[in-house]
Design a protein around this motif. Sequence first.
Motif, short mmCIF file in Angstrom:
data_model
loop_
_atom_site.label_atom_id
_atom_site.label_comp_id
_atom_site.label_asym_id
_atom_site.label_seq_id
_atom_site.Cartn_x
_atom_site.Cartn_y
_atom_site.Cartn_z
N ARG A 358 -20.64 -92.00 6.77
CA ARG A 358 -22.05 -92.11 7.13
C ARG A 358 -22.25 -92.93 8.42
NH1 ARG A 358 -26.89 -91.39 4.59
NH2 ARG A 358 -28.60 -92.50 5.57
N ALA A 359 -21.49 -94.01 8.57
CA ALA A 359 -21.65 -94.86 9.75
C ALA A 359 -21.39 -94.08 11.03
CB ALA A 359 -20.73 -96.08 9.67
N ASP A 360 -20.41 -93.16 10.99
CA ASP A 360 -20.11 -92.34 12.17
C ASP A 360 -21.27 -91.41 12.50
OD1 ASP A 360 -17.59 -93.50 12.33
OD2 ASP A 360 -16.68 -91.99 11.04
N VAL A 361 -21.89 -90.86 11.45
CA VAL A 361 -23.02 -89.95 11.66
C VAL A 361 -24.21 -90.72 12.24
CG1 VAL A 361 -24.61 -88.33 10.56
CG2 VAL A 361 -22.23 -88.47 9.79
N GLU A 362 -24.50 -91.88 11.69
CA GLU A 362 -25.60 -92.68 12.20
C GLU A 362 -25.39 -93.06 13.67
OE1 GLU A 362 -25.61 -95.86 9.37
OE2 GLU A 362 -27.14 -94.89 8.10
N SER A 363 -24.15 -93.37 14.03
CA SER A 363 -23.83 -93.71 15.42
C SER A 363 -24.02 -92.51 16.34
CB SER A 363 -22.39 -94.22 15.51
OG SER A 363 -22.03 -94.48 16.86
N PHE A 364 -23.61 -91.34 15.87
CA PHE A 364 -23.75 -90.11 16.66
C PHE A 364 -25.23 -89.80 16.91
CE2 PHE A 364 -22.56 -85.29 16.73
CZ PHE A 364 -22.72 -85.27 18.11
N ILE A 365 -26.05 -89.96 15.88
CA ILE A 365 -27.49 -89.73 16.04
C ILE A 365 -28.08 -90.71 17.04
CG2 ILE A 365 -29.73 -89.85 14.85
CD1 ILE A 365 -28.32 -88.80 12.34
N LYS A 366 -27.67 -91.97 16.95
CA LYS A 366 -28.24 -93.01 17.81
C LYS A 366 -27.82 -92.85 19.26
CE LYS A 366 -28.56 -98.04 18.27
NZ LYS A 366 -28.16 -99.36 17.69
N THR A 367 -26.52 -92.57 19.48
CA THR A 367 -26.01 -92.54 20.86
C THR A 367 -26.07 -91.16 21.50
OG1 THR A 367 -23.73 -92.07 20.16
CG2 THR A 367 -24.41 -94.40 20.28
N GLN A 368 -26.15 -90.11 20.65
CA GLN A 368 -26.10 -88.73 21.13
C GLN A 368 -24.78 -88.42 21.83
OE1 GLN A 368 -28.85 -86.22 20.74
NE2 GLN A 368 -28.99 -87.76 19.13
#
Length: 379
Positions: A358-368
């Motif tokens: 989940r942390a990787d997904v949240e980072s991807f959403i935040k940073t694009q």
Amino acid sequence: MDLRVFTFASINIDEVYSVPHITRPGETISSTGRQLNAGGKGANASVAAARAGAPVHITGLVGKDGVWVREMLQQTGANVEQVRILDDVSTGRAIIQVDRSGENAIFLFPGANHRLTKADAQRGFAHCTKGDWLMLTNETTAVAEAIAHAHSLGMQVLWNPAPMDSQLMAAKELVDMVDVLVLNETELMTLATQIQGVDREKDGDQNHVGLARQILEQCQARAIIVTLGSKGSVGLIRRPRVNSRSILVGSETASSSSVSSSSLSSVPSSANDGDIVEIQMPCAPVPKERIIDTTGAGDTWVGYFGTELARTQSESPESIGSLATLTPAMINLAMKFATYASGLAVTRMGAIPSIPERADVESFIKTQKLPAEPAPVKQ
């Protein structure tokens, strides 16, 4: 999170072969690599749900050759008490070709997956509470029985009817027991043909959004999601005030929420007329050259999507202690998480090994932005 995710799951051993191109009829080619992984659409979605943060309870069957798969599923944090080991049948197998562009071709040996029965569903859902989610596909037997039993218990049902079974989909009363349908374009056309009695492929109707809207108007489902490959996905959901499914959730208290009010306050929508809201979701920003393997990406999408629905329902004042409400904002947020999770998955080899935390997904959403070198996920 108060609401839990139950899965009636296919569990396979995946044999993955790297090939220069997908074999053509009569052709023999050499593989450049081979991997043995845990897989199965149900198992993949279960792991995705667990890595997304859901309390997951898996019902499934394996043979003695699949004991290691059961252990791996348990290591993800999922409850595998209802994953039984059979002595007289092999674990399901998937033979997967993956070409240089990441596209795949798969054929299945169902094995133990075709031994599941209504009794397994009864055992597997025995400790559910009203409002808990059931996620399932068509890779097992007893799909109709599992849906009907879950519905009778007041569970919410998310059905990804793949591989498509025309006879099963012809039973409209079964579709009416489902809360959320997740379909690709082909599955949508088949369902439309079964419900409407018109061969949509021969008819040449490629208006997928229009077909999904018609189906939603003709059945009791609360939402239909259509995945459109490189074109992203579209969600159609009934407004809560016309939602026909009233389910008292099992918990009276709220958990601490990490969903901001802004993330659940507005929904980008291209068609909000009447009682059905349309939500368009583009693909995650994944460059073509970063796509390695699409195996399991759809299952990752489903697992993350179901988990986000359960999480936002559990934390929403609209749901707690009253109705297990589904709002357009909840669907929108779940679609976004699912899209970015599957976007990360295609940049890695394998099905379960590619499912992100989940942390990787949240980072991807935040940073694009994708990580420079995706860290492998331990199986």
